[in-house]
Design a protein around this motif. Sequence first.
Motif, PDB file in Angstrom:
ATOM      1  N   GLU A 291      10.724  -1.921   3.645  1.00 57.25           N
ATOM      2  CA  GLU A 291      10.689  -2.128   5.091  1.00 57.25           C
ATOM      3  C   GLU A 291       9.949  -0.986   5.783  1.00 57.25           C
ATOM      4  OE1 GLU A 291      11.432  -4.875   6.841  1.00 57.25           O
ATOM      5  OE2 GLU A 291      11.767  -5.703   4.844  1.00 57.25           O
ATOM      6  N   LEU A 292      10.214   0.239   5.345  1.00 60.92           N
ATOM      7  CA  LEU A 292       9.488   1.396   5.866  1.00 60.92           C
ATOM      8  C   LEU A 292       7.992   1.214   5.631  1.00 60.92           C
ATOM      9  CD1 LEU A 292       9.097   4.403   6.752  1.00 60.92           C
ATOM     10  CD2 LEU A 292       9.593   5.001   4.384  1.00 60.92           C
ATOM     11  N   LEU A 293       7.643   0.788   4.424  1.00 64.24           N
ATOM     12  CA  LEU A 293       6.232   0.603   4.095  1.00 64.24           C
ATOM     13  C   LEU A 293       5.601  -0.506   4.908  1.00 64.24           C
ATOM     14  CD1 LEU A 293       6.424   1.156   0.293  1.00 64.24           C
ATOM     15  CD2 LEU A 293       5.249   2.574   1.957  1.00 64.24           C
ATOM     16  N   LYS A 294       6.319  -1.594   5.100  1.00 58.24           N
ATOM     17  CA  LYS A 294       5.790  -2.693   5.910  1.00 58.24           C
ATOM     18  C   LYS A 294       5.423  -2.192   7.292  1.00 58.24           C
ATOM     19  CE  LYS A 294       8.250  -6.471   3.660  1.00 58.24           C
ATOM     20  NZ  LYS A 294       9.313  -7.472   3.798  1.00 58.24           N
ATOM     21  N   GLU A 295       6.276  -1.351   7.849  1.00 60.35           N
ATOM     22  CA  GLU A 295       6.008  -0.806   9.180  1.00 60.35           C
ATOM     23  C   GLU A 295       4.808   0.140   9.172  1.00 60.35           C
ATOM     24  OE1 GLU A 295       7.357  -1.592  12.169  1.00 60.35           O
ATOM     25  OE2 GLU A 295       8.240  -3.187  10.968  1.00 60.35           O
ATOM     26  N   ASN A 296       4.612   0.849   8.076  1.00 63.72           N
ATOM     27  CA  ASN A 296       3.584   1.882   8.038  1.00 63.72           C
ATOM     28  C   ASN A 296       2.262   1.428   7.442  1.00 63.72           C
ATOM     29  OD1 ASN A 296       5.036   4.110   9.225  1.00 63.72           O
ATOM     30  ND2 ASN A 296       6.400   3.826   7.500  1.00 63.72           N
ATOM     31  N   LEU A 297       2.269   0.346   6.702  1.00 65.51           N
ATOM     32  CA  LEU A 297       1.018  -0.147   6.117  1.00 65.51           C
ATOM     33  C   LEU A 297      -0.007  -0.504   7.187  1.00 65.51           C
ATOM     34  CD1 LEU A 297       2.182  -2.303   3.109  1.00 65.51           C
ATOM     35  CD2 LEU A 297       0.615  -0.362   3.022  1.00 65.51           C
ATOM     36  N   LYS A 298       0.479  -0.986   8.315  1.00 64.15           N
ATOM     37  CA  LYS A 298      -0.455  -1.387   9.373  1.00 64.15           C
ATOM     38  C   LYS A 298      -1.241  -0.208   9.932  1.00 64.15           C
ATOM     39  CE  LYS A 298       3.134  -1.403  12.869  1.00 64.15           C
ATOM     40  NZ  LYS A 298       3.872  -2.249  13.793  1.00 64.15           N
ATOM     41  N   GLN A 299      -0.821   1.001   9.601  1.00 63.01           N
ATOM     42  CA  GLN A 299      -1.494   2.180  10.104  1.00 63.01           C
ATOM     43  C   GLN A 299      -2.674   2.600   9.238  1.00 63.01           C
ATOM     44  OE1 GLN A 299      -0.473   2.942  13.009  1.00 63.01           O
ATOM     45  NE2 GLN A 299       1.235   1.540  12.819  1.00 63.01           N
ATOM     46  N   ILE A 300      -2.781   2.007   8.084  1.00 59.51           N
ATOM     47  CA  ILE A 300      -3.835   2.370   7.134  1.00 59.51           C
ATOM     48  C   ILE A 300      -5.031   1.455   7.351  1.00 59.51           C
ATOM     49  CG2 ILE A 300      -4.409   2.449   4.677  1.00 59.51           C
ATOM     50  CD1 ILE A 300      -1.496   3.077   4.136  1.00 59.51           C
ATOM     51  N   ASN A 301      -6.197   1.968   7.130  1.00 55.47           N
ATOM     52  CA  ASN A 301      -7.417   1.185   7.233  1.00 55.47           C
ATOM     53  C   ASN A 301      -7.258  -0.132   6.483  1.00 55.47           C
ATOM     54  OD1 ASN A 301     -10.096   0.213   6.220  1.00 55.47           O
ATOM     55  ND2 ASN A 301     -10.807   1.854   7.550  1.00 55.47           N
ATOM     56  N   PHE A 302      -7.745  -1.203   7.063  1.00 53.24           N
ATOM     57  CA  PHE A 302      -7.555  -2.555   6.528  1.00 53.24           C
ATOM     58  C   PHE A 302      -7.975  -2.678   5.068  1.00 53.24           C
ATOM     59  CE2 PHE A 302      -8.933  -6.917   5.757  1.00 53.24           C
ATOM     60  CZ  PHE A 302      -7.760  -7.591   6.077  1.00 53.24           C
ATOM     61  N   ILE A 303      -9.074  -2.037   4.662  1.00 56.18           N
ATOM     62  CA  ILE A 303      -9.553  -2.228   3.287  1.00 56.18           C
ATOM     63  C   ILE A 303      -8.569  -1.681   2.262  1.00 56.18           C
ATOM     64  CG2 ILE A 303     -11.986  -2.292   3.954  1.00 56.18           C
ATOM     65  CD1 ILE A 303     -12.262   0.542   2.750  1.00 56.18           C
ATOM     66  N   TYR A 304      -7.803  -0.656   2.611  1.00 58.74           N
ATOM     67  CA  TYR A 304      -6.794  -0.118   1.705  1.00 58.74           C
ATOM     68  C   TYR A 304      -5.479  -0.891   1.841  1.00 58.74           C
ATOM     69  CZ  TYR A 304     -10.187   3.633   1.651  1.00 58.74           C
ATOM     70  OH  TYR A 304     -11.343   4.344   1.544  1.00 58.74           O
ATOM     71  N   ARG A 305      -5.113  -1.222   3.068  1.00 57.55           N
ATOM     72  CA  ARG A 305      -3.889  -1.978   3.336  1.00 57.55           C
ATOM     73  C   ARG A 305      -3.924  -3.309   2.594  1.00 57.55           C
ATOM     74  NH1 ARG A 305      -3.747  -4.497   8.846  1.00 57.55           N
ATOM     75  NH2 ARG A 305      -5.034  -2.691   9.234  1.00 57.55           N
ATOM     76  N   GLN A 306      -5.060  -3.954   2.644  1.00 55.10           N
ATOM     77  CA  GLN A 306      -5.239  -5.250   2.009  1.00 55.10           C
ATOM     78  C   GLN A 306      -4.943  -5.174   0.513  1.00 55.10           C
ATOM     79  OE1 GLN A 306      -9.403  -6.356   1.946  1.00 55.10           O
ATOM     80  NE2 GLN A 306      -8.866  -8.471   2.361  1.00 55.10           N
ATOM     81  N   VAL A 307      -5.500  -4.199  -0.162  1.00 58.70           N
ATOM     82  CA  VAL A 307      -5.306  -4.057  -1.609  1.00 58.70           C
ATOM     83  C   VAL A 307      -3.856  -3.682  -1.924  1.00 58.70           C
ATOM     84  CG1 VAL A 307      -5.987  -2.737  -3.648  1.00 58.70           C
ATOM     85  CG2 VAL A 307      -7.721  -3.515  -2.051  1.00 58.70           C
TER      86      VAL A 307
END
Length: 178
Positions: A113-129
């Motif tokens: 859940e913490l990661l779900k909230e924080n993944l959106k903060q990472i550049n899309f190309i890394y978040r996507q992978v």
Amino acid sequence: MGEKELIKALKRGKEEAYIELVNTYGNRLLKTCFLMIKDEKEAEDIVQETFIKIFKYIKNFQENSSLYTWIYKILQNTIIDKSRKLILTVPYEDYTVSEENIEEIIIDKENKELLKENLKQINFIYRQVLILFYFDDFSIKEISEILDEKEGTVRSKLSRGRKILGENLQKGGEFNGL
């Protein structure tokens, strides 16, 4: 209905096949899309557009990959097309994490859940992978097919994404993405 039968029925335009496809993949597509863009209405629109594309282009599906991989590739391309303009920066609670244990945190369900909230903060190309690998359980090979990239590129993005996520989690405060 098995995958082969479903594909044949879809290619023949059978209504029950379309219903089964939506029932089988709809929630998973919506979850992935929402994790990527963090906008529920936009995610619903993107998933709807994805299904329209699937129905439109199913006859072109060559069956070189699984149906699931092909569908996710369409979803990812639709997300990229729609979200190029979305830049999200949202504050989050301060958590202390070392770069060495970022993989355990990603795998640990309590921290998802913490990661779900924080993944959106990472550049899309890394978040996507990261999302495809850790949340949707795609292999490196499948991700390379979905993104139409070399496996080495996917590995590199996965590694870089982990590193960025770890660094950002260590900083606390607000992410800017990279």
